[in-house]
Design a protein around this motif. Structure first.
Motif, short mmCIF file in Angstrom:
data_model
loop_
_atom_site.label_atom_id
_atom_site.label_comp_id
_atom_site.label_asym_id
_atom_site.label_seq_id
_atom_site.Cartn_x
_atom_site.Cartn_y
_atom_site.Cartn_z
N VAL A 98 0.84 -1.20 0.00
CA VAL A 98 0.00 0.00 0.00
C VAL A 98 0.87 1.25 0.00
O VAL A 98 0.61 2.21 -0.73
N ASP A 99 1.95 1.24 0.81
CA ASP A 99 2.86 2.37 0.85
C ASP A 99 3.54 2.57 -0.51
O ASP A 99 3.64 3.70 -1.00
N GLN A 100 3.97 1.46 -1.11
CA GLN A 100 4.61 1.54 -2.43
C GLN A 100 3.62 2.06 -3.47
O GLN A 100 3.97 2.89 -4.32
N SER A 101 2.38 1.60 -3.39
CA SER A 101 1.35 2.06 -4.32
C SER A 101 1.12 3.56 -4.17
O SER A 101 1.01 4.29 -5.16
N ARG A 102 1.08 4.05 -2.92
CA ARG A 102 0.91 5.47 -2.67
C ARG A 102 2.08 6.26 -3.25
O ARG A 102 1.90 7.28 -3.91
N ARG A 103 3.28 5.74 -3.04
CA ARG A 103 4.47 6.43 -3.56
C ARG A 103 4.48 6.42 -5.08
O ARG A 103 4.86 7.41 -5.72
N ILE A 104 4.04 5.31 -5.68
CA ILE A 104 3.96 5.24 -7.15
C ILE A 104 2.95 6.26 -7.66
O ILE A 104 3.19 6.95 -8.65
N ASP A 105 1.80 6.36 -6.97
CA ASP A 105 0.79 7.35 -7.36
C ASP A 105 1.35 8.77 -7.28
O ASP A 105 1.12 9.58 -8.18
N GLU A 106 2.10 9.08 -6.22
CA GLU A 106 2.71 10.40 -6.09
C GLU A 106 3.72 10.64 -7.21
O GLU A 106 3.76 11.73 -7.80
N THR A 107 4.51 9.62 -7.51
CA THR A 107 5.50 9.74 -8.59
C THR A 107 4.79 9.95 -9.93
O THR A 107 5.22 10.78 -10.75
N ASN A 108 3.70 9.21 -10.15
CA ASN A 108 2.94 9.39 -11.39
C ASN A 108 2.38 10.80 -11.50
O ASN A 108 2.38 11.39 -12.59
N LYS A 109 1.91 11.36 -10.38
CA LYS A 109 1.42 12.74 -10.40
C LYS A 109 2.54 13.70 -10.77
O LYS A 109 2.35 14.63 -11.56
N ARG A 110 3.73 13.47 -10.20
CA ARG A 110 4.87 14.34 -10.51
C ARG A 110 5.25 14.21 -11.98
O ARG A 110 5.57 15.20 -12.66
N ILE A 111 5.21 12.98 -12.49
CA ILE A 111 5.53 12.76 -13.91
C ILE A 111 4.50 13.46 -14.79
O ILE A 111 4.86 14.10 -15.79
N ASP A 112 3.22 13.34 -14.42
CA ASP A 112 2.17 14.02 -15.20
C ASP A 112 2.38 15.53 -15.19
O ASP A 112 2.22 16.19 -16.23
N GLU A 113 2.73 16.09 -14.04
CA GLU A 113 2.98 17.53 -13.95
C GLU A 113 4.19 17.92 -14.80
O GLU A 113 4.16 18.93 -15.50
#
Length: 143
Positions: free
Chosen positions: A48-63
């Motif tokens: 779950v923590d890794q998934s959250r971090r991946i989601d944050e990274t994906n948001k940064r990549i999208d930005e």
């Protein structure tokens, strides 16, 4: 009743130790199952923590992708303006070159005319000298 007691005693002697062993193994399995569940919970928490971090990274990549797209559009607009400016400058330079070429053509015509004029002057001088010689011959013949 003795048979029932005998059977009871045989069952107790044979099956009860087995049941005790099975109960002990069952308790051991329950303990291992609890440890396994705890490990699965830990792994799940980690996932779950890794998934959250991946989601944050994906948001940064999208930005970042959004910023890059904006910069790309900005650069394209600047390049279009520069192209328009350069085309205008090239057109003006071509007009200036055309004017210079016209002047060179006119100058060449003037130079050629002067050269022809000088040649004509030399011819006229030669003809005048020939006329003077012919007049001298005529005067000698007439005298």
């Amino acid at each position: 009743m003795e048979i029932a007691e005998t059977i009871k005693k045989i069952v107790q002697d044979l099956i009860l130790p087995e049941l005790g062993t099975i109960k002990g193994e069952n308790e051991e399995i329950k303990g291992l199952l609890q440890l396994t569940n705890k490990r699965l919970d830990d792994v799940n928490t980690h996932l779950v923590d890794q998934s959250r971090r991946i989601d944050e990274t994906n948001k940064r990549i999208d930005e970042t992708n959004k910023q890059m797209a904006e910069m790309n559009m900005s650069l394209i607009a600047r390049m279009d303006k520069m192209n328009i400016s350069l085309v205008a400058r090239i057109d003006e330079t071509n007009r200036r070159i055309d004017r210079i070429n016209e002047r060179i053509d006119n100058l060449y015509k003037v130079v050629v005319r002067r050269d022809e004029q000088e040649k004509l002057e030399i011819k006229v001088i030669n003809i005048e000298q020939e006329i003077v010689r012919l007049n001298e011959k005529l005067l000698k013949l007439a005298a």
